[in-house]
Design an enzyme around this catalytic site. Structure first.
Site, PDB file in Angstrom:
ATOM      1  CB  CYS A   1      -0.909  -0.017   1.238  1.00 49.46           C
ATOM      2  SG  CYS A   1      -1.960   1.432   1.416  1.00 49.46           S
TER       3      CYS A   1
ATOM      4  CB  CYS B   1      -0.415   2.645   3.942  1.00 55.14           C
ATOM      5  SG  CYS B   1      -2.033   2.051   3.491  1.00 55.14           S
ATOM      6  CG  ASP B   2       3.022   1.432   4.549  1.00 57.13           C
ATOM      7  OD1 ASP B   2       2.455   2.013   5.485  1.00 57.13           O
ATOM      8  OD2 ASP B   2       2.805   0.250   4.262  1.00 57.13           O
TER       9      ASP B   2
END
Lengths: 105, 313
Positions: free
Chosen positions: B134, B137-138
């Protein structure tokens, strides 16, 4: 629920006695946004028996890495400043988080 | 366990929620069984631009929230449980969960798909510790660090380009000697300075001390393996994996004919078992999008209603 930052994390989490549940989230992390209301709900239910905090890793990246958090969302349970258990990404579901809380009450 | 629902829907992504809406609205007693949270894969999506009617600033979760509210409004019930087995033949059909067994006259399989994993040692252990599926997200964790992207399709190359905005250097690791991504994307990618390519290579092992800092990559032609270590000053690197999707059909193996793991249906979403339908990413189809998942759900629920009418004469 208390939001800590890179200056207050040490005192509020690592120096704290007993259990502290910390929600590591970040700006633009959509699954984090989806999980957050559940953590707030748990804080309302279990907050008298366990401390709940959150931290925005977008503003505390080094600190997150020092806590071995390199993916979001991550929920970490600390006891007396030591990491007891973490739930990462797909494992960080409301059901799993509540089960982890109940196992350590 | 006593109640027999008209329709049991497995999965609460766009397909399952649309099916729930249509079934509920047709006054069919409807239960949606979902293992964690509503939405399926789109809750990972920060921007939804291509769903008809989606408003400006629409995110996966905001769209899903309205899907859920609408299904609920028409009476679809929902339960959080993980399905471990199914008995699909006969009537009623049994959906066996960790908590309970649910009975239904019809079943709509809408379990969706998940990102495919590399399948190498260390991958699970280092998910969220350097390995990610993701980017939204990261990506921010890797500002100024080195990042590797595994894959060669549109998603892999687009995410790699996105990651170049954060990472010092991004290297795409691809098992072939050319990309599968469409030419327009490739042309853009080849112009980016801090984007490199490692051809004919596969990741064999991921490791580190708490956080990802080492991997083993194998040359698919020579079979030669080499070790990649994090820059000493960085101490870590990131590995983002975009090598396609895998349907959530583990419990269906041996029960229904599958094609590469996906459930085969006809145009009416019917599977080979009467009263059992499939909708969304879980089935064999050419376009896996929110809009096609929702359409599948609507068709499946309508067909489930017809099946029940015939059943009860």
């Amino acid at each position: 629920m208390l939001e800590v930052n890179k200056d207050t994390f040490e005192a509020e989490v690592l120096q704290a006695e007993g259990y502290v549940l910390c929600d590591f989230f970040g700006d633009g992390c959509v699954p984090c946004e989806a999980l957050m209301p559940h953590i707030h709900r748990f804080a309302d239910v279990y907050g008298d028996r366990m401390k709940f905090v959150s931290i925005n890793t977008s503003k505390a990246r080094r600190l997150a890495i020092s806590q071995k958090v390199l993916g979001l969302p991550t929920i970490v349970l600390y006891k007396d400043g030591e990491k007891v258990k973490d739930l990462i990404k797909d494992d960080a579901t409301p059901v799993n988080v509540e089960a982890m809380i109940q196992a350590h009450l | 366990m006593d109640k027999i629902y008209d329709v049991i829907i497995v999965g609460a992504g766009p397909a399952g929620l649309a099916a729930g809406l249509y079934a509920g609205r047709s006054r069919l007693s409807t239960l949606i069984v979902e293992k964690e949270k509503d939405g399926g894969q789109i809750v990972q999506t920060a921007e939804i631009d291509n769903y008809p009617g989606s408003i400006e600033g629409e995110t996966g979760p905001s769209l899903v929230e309205r899907f859920s509210a609408q299904a609920q409004k028409f009476g679809a019930e929902k339960i959080i449980d993980t399905v471990t087995d199914m008995e699909l033949e006969g009537n009623p059909k049994k959906i066996i969960g960790q908590k309970e067994t649910y009975l239904g006259k019809t079943v709509i399989l809408a379990g969706g798909a998940m990102p495919t994993k590399i399948g190498c040692p260390g991958e699970d252990e280092f998910t969220g510790k350097g390995v990610s599926y993701c980017a939204t997200c990261d990506a921010a964790f890797f500002e100024g660090f080195e990042v590797y992207v595994v894959g060669g399709g549109d998603a892999a190359v687009e995410e790699a380009m996105h990651l170049t905005k954060f990472a010092r250097k991004v290297t795409v690791i691809h098992r072939r000697d050319e990309l599968r991504a469409v030419k327009a994307i490739q042309e853009k990618a080849f112009k980016i300075e801090n984007l490199e390519f490692m051809w004919n290579s596969v990741v064999k092992e991921l490791s580190g001390d708490g956080l990802l800092s080492r991997m083993v990559v194998e040359d698919t032609k020579s079979g030669e393996q080499r070790e990649i270590l994090a820059d000493e000053e960085d101490g870590i690197f990131g590995v983002f994996v975009f090598i396609g999707y895998k349907p959530n059909t583990g419990v269906l193996e041996g029960k229904l004919p599958l094609e590469n793991g996906y459930v085969k249906t006809d145009d009416d979403m019917k599977t080979t078992i009467p009263g059992v339908f499939a909708a969304g990413d879980i089935r064999v189809k050419s376009l896996r999008q929110v809009v096609t998942a929702a359409a599948d759900g609507a068709i499946a629920a309508t067909q489930a209603g017809k099946y029940i009418e015939n059943l009860e004469g």
